[in-house]
Design a protein around this motif. Structure first.
Motif, short mmCIF file in Angstrom:
data_model
loop_
_atom_site.label_atom_id
_atom_site.label_comp_id
_atom_site.label_asym_id
_atom_site.label_seq_id
_atom_site.Cartn_x
_atom_site.Cartn_y
_atom_site.Cartn_z
N LEU A 57 4.04 1.57 -1.05
CA LEU A 57 4.77 1.74 -2.32
C LEU A 57 3.83 2.23 -3.42
O LEU A 57 4.19 3.08 -4.24
N LEU A 58 2.58 1.71 -3.40
CA LEU A 58 1.60 2.16 -4.38
C LEU A 58 1.18 3.61 -4.11
O LEU A 58 1.03 4.41 -5.05
N ASP A 109 0.84 -1.21 0.00
CA ASP A 109 0.00 0.00 0.00
C ASP A 109 0.87 1.25 0.00
O ASP A 109 0.57 2.23 -0.70
N GLN A 161 3.84 5.70 -5.51
CA GLN A 161 3.80 5.75 -6.97
C GLN A 161 2.69 6.68 -7.43
O GLN A 161 2.86 7.45 -8.39
#
Lengths: 268, 268
Positions: B56-57, B54, B60
């Protein structure tokens, strides 16, 4: 008259993204190099949610080859930068089972899964419009073919269960335009940016330019230098090397055409 | 004589990263703005492996505020860009339990967990050296304080269990140098790049510049314009808004000083 019908006389470069996607949805199977001038194109890699962290981390650790433009939530068929249907609106797909390429269909509705997370990764086709505007010749467009792509001897930094080689695309560039090709592509870091190598293919472990691992051979004419860019097929090479249970990708060179202008990924 | 002992007469700007980290490990608790001129600084956010996808997303999807420079494997105490010990070598940390700030220690060895994944996220302190070289005055350095940081009314794009506002740092810039500040910072996209806003704090939902949410107030002098950059404290604001079980971060302004030159994150 719908968007699907208004494009009969448009060239590939003149098509809007929605028009090109409609053609692909109806079955047109072509490389997308040269399509929809001025719009960003993207690599697709879709993996089960269970593998998504490893893939996102692999992309972060190998960002030159895997610049992530967008990631969907599990099962989503659209992305924020792609208003089409990810299952039908690319010209061709590859389906991998346990790392083995098992099919290359024009549509993946029948193998789609609700746990698939789709990654859209920058593609160097995106900066080709800018290169053409700068008067840099692109041999694969002159002959109407795909680019040539190669596995290299450069290993990506692993992440979880994923490892593999860096893949590159190659464009033959006249020697006196190599500097311009570097300068123009450098302005697009989110779609691979500057070349990773200029010249000798042997230094990358490429034995024969005429036998690419993906795409088609491209003629290197007298006075041309082979120039290599990091390539978004790298995740596919990682899938092949790492053999996870399941993955879907675009067929190399047959990209997702996004709704985002190439200039959105341009730096000053 | 070890690296720890050779720096007695060095100014903060002259220290090498390993020397600065040794000072922090021994207990020096300061903002790192102005430290180790020419080296990149980073925000730290460490979360259990279960939350790492979650985060890392989220990074991004909110890359302007959360440009990921490095991610460790679970439990690792070093990162590829940080040769020190992530548990001791920052000047101050914050510990969050269920989204609540529960401690601000100088060392987190006693609360460290083997399932923690550490994220190093770009920090705008990194381009301050380039701004000083360009003759752009930085008020917080003149007064020896921290920058001022604010929660804004801009919502980040959520990811999994994480949501929250975008946080910004503010630097007062003389009106005739704002264009230069934009130009210089634009060359560092991996450490927040160009400002997200110039001028009116109210448009960002900031009611009072003298009451920052993080860091310290910074005097805006006559002729200065407040200039706002996306800030790597944004993940901390997401932790506070989303209340996951556990997280560790740096204390705002008390950064991880990396071993990477600022020029490594510079674009042409």
């Amino acid at each position: 008259m719908s968007a699907d019908d208004s494009d009969a006389s448009a060239t590939a470069a003149e098509l809007r993204p929605d028009q090109a996607r409609a053609r692909f949805r109806r079955g047109t199977r072509v490389t997308t190099s040269g399509y929809c001038a001025g719009y960003a194109q993207a690599n697709l890699i879709a993996v089960p949610r269970d593998l998504a962290y490893d893939l996102l981390l692999f992309a972060q650790r190998n960002a030159k080859a895997c610049p992530v433009l967008d990631v969907t939530d599990p099962g989503e068929r659209r992305a924020s930068i792609f208003a089409g249907d990810l299952r039908t609106d690319l010209p061709a797909y590859r389906v991998y089972a346990n790392g083995v390429l098992v099919a290359e269909p024009g549509d993946v509705r029948d193998v789609w899964r609700r746990d698939l997370v789709s990654f859209l990764i920058g593609c160097s086709f995106t900066f080709e419009t800018a290169m053409l505007r700068a008067g840099i010749p692109l041999r694969h467009l002159e002959t109407g073919g795909n680019v040539a792509m190669y596995r290299t001897n450069r290993r990506c930094r692993p992440a979880g269960r994923l490892r593999g080689p860096q893949v590159v695309s190659m464009r033959p560039i006249p020697a006196d335009r190599v500097a311009d090709a570097v300068r123009v592509s450098s302005r697009y870091p989110a779609v691979h940016g500057a070349p990773v190598h200029v010249g000798d293919p042997g230094a990358l472990g490429i034995a024969d330019l005429d036998r690419p691992d993906f795409g088609e051979p491209v003629e290197v004419r007298a006075g041309d230098v082979p120039v290599f860019w990091a390539c978004g097929v790298t995740p596919q090479a990682a899938i092949m090397a790492s053999a996870p249970e399941f993955a879907i990708s675009h067929a190399p060179g047959h990209m997702a055409i996004t709704d985002v202008r190439d200039t959105a990924y341009q730096v000053p």
